[in-house]
Design a protein around this motif. Structure first.
Motif: not given
Length: 307
Positions: A222-237, A285-294
């Motif tokens: 059983t898992f909670k939402r925060e147990d899962l690993y987030p997908y880090i979006p790509i800001k640009e290629q 190029i990953p969206d590092v701001k999103s990663e910091r609050n993932a």
């Protein structure tokens, strides 16, 4: 008499301090179903050997706590990237579980035979399906290109064998090996063949993985939402056609760290990009701001994974 009193006191303290111990039960694996539908094909377990082989893998998934847990946590990160590619290339979605079994969803996985990446291509097979593999660039670690290469393999194999379980067996044991066994054993169904143990188990491990991902609770997870690993979006290629002498400087120019760059582009195997032939590459190029609050913004890819 004194010994008996001490034993009685000990049992009393156990009952007071650990009142739930008598209620604890060991998680049992789910029973083998009558059948499963995999990639549109119905596989029945009405034959004793098939039922036993499936039962073995259900037991393995239930009690392999560390790996089963990591698989589901990682799936939340990688399934959103993989599923659209399978759909675009006409491969049934269930074939993603082949990738699960291949690498345990570890994109940096390397086998003892040198197979690498999520789809575990050897160097030779990777090159045969269009991947660049050398000390500077290794596209077996490129999630998108490796998935496209795997789709090409799977489509080719299905055109030969006509059923997905045999295709799965050929992914593990090689198409040439499967061709020899088909000729020798007079059957095209991998489930009816005598195969080496690894390949024989491989098909049932895929089916068991599918069952576990559909309902982890049946396996005791059983898992909670925060147990899962987030997908880090790509800001640009960034489109690149020239060599890059220093990827550390390149990362800094795009306001990310070298570590951020490497995590998002595992196919870059050195600290520079040689590219003497001026090929076209796309660097994420990953969206590092999103990663910091993932963690606080994790999206659950499959609601069945959380309670």
């Amino acid at each position: 008499m004194r010994k008996q009193l001490l034993i009685t006191l000990y049992l009393f303290l156990l009952a007071v301090c650990f009142p739930v111990m008598g209620q604890m039960t060991q998680q049992l694996p789910p029973p083998v179903p009558d059948y499963v539908v995999f990639a549109g094909e119905t596989i029945r377990f009405d034959r004793a050997d098939l039922r036993e082989r499936m039962d073995r893998e259900l037991i393995a998934f239930t009690y392999s706590h560390n790996m089963s847990t990591l698989m589901i946590k990682r799936a939340n990160k990688y399934f959103p990237q993989i599923e659209p590619i399978l759909k675009r290339m006409g491969i049934p979605d269930d074939l993603k579980y082949l990738m699960v079994i291949e690498s345990n969803l570890d994109p940096q996985s390397v086998s003892s035979a040198g197979a690498a990446g999520l789809w575990q291509f050897t160097q030779a097979t990777g090159r045969a399906y269009g991947l660049e593999v050398n000390t500077n660039i290794d596209e077996r670690y490129n999630t998108y290109k490796a998935t496209e290469a795997a789709c090409s393999f799977l489509k080719e194999a299905y055109s030969k064998y006509g059923n997905w379980m045999t295709v799965a067996a050929s992914y593990n044991g090689g198409q040439q090996g499967m061709d020899r066994r088909i000729e020798a054993q007079h059957t095209k169904n991998g489930l009816d063949m005598w195969l080496v143990d690894e390949t024989s188990r491989y098909m049932f491990r895929i089916l068991a993985a599918r069952m576990m991902f559909e309902d982890p609770g049946k396996f005791g997870f059983t898992f909670k939402r925060e147990d899962l690993y987030p997908y880090i979006p790509i800001k640009e290629q960034i489109k690149v056609t020239d060599p890059i002498e220093d990827l550390v400087t390149f990362a800094e120019e795009h306001k990310i760290t070298y570590a951020d760059l490497k995590r998002a582009n595992l196919w870059l195997r050195e600290s520079k990009l040689n590219n003497k032939s001026h090929r076209t590459y796309y660097i994420d190029i990953p969206d590092v701001k999103s990663e910091r609050n993932a963690v606080s913004k994790i999206k659950v890819h499959n609601p069945a994974w959380v309670k």
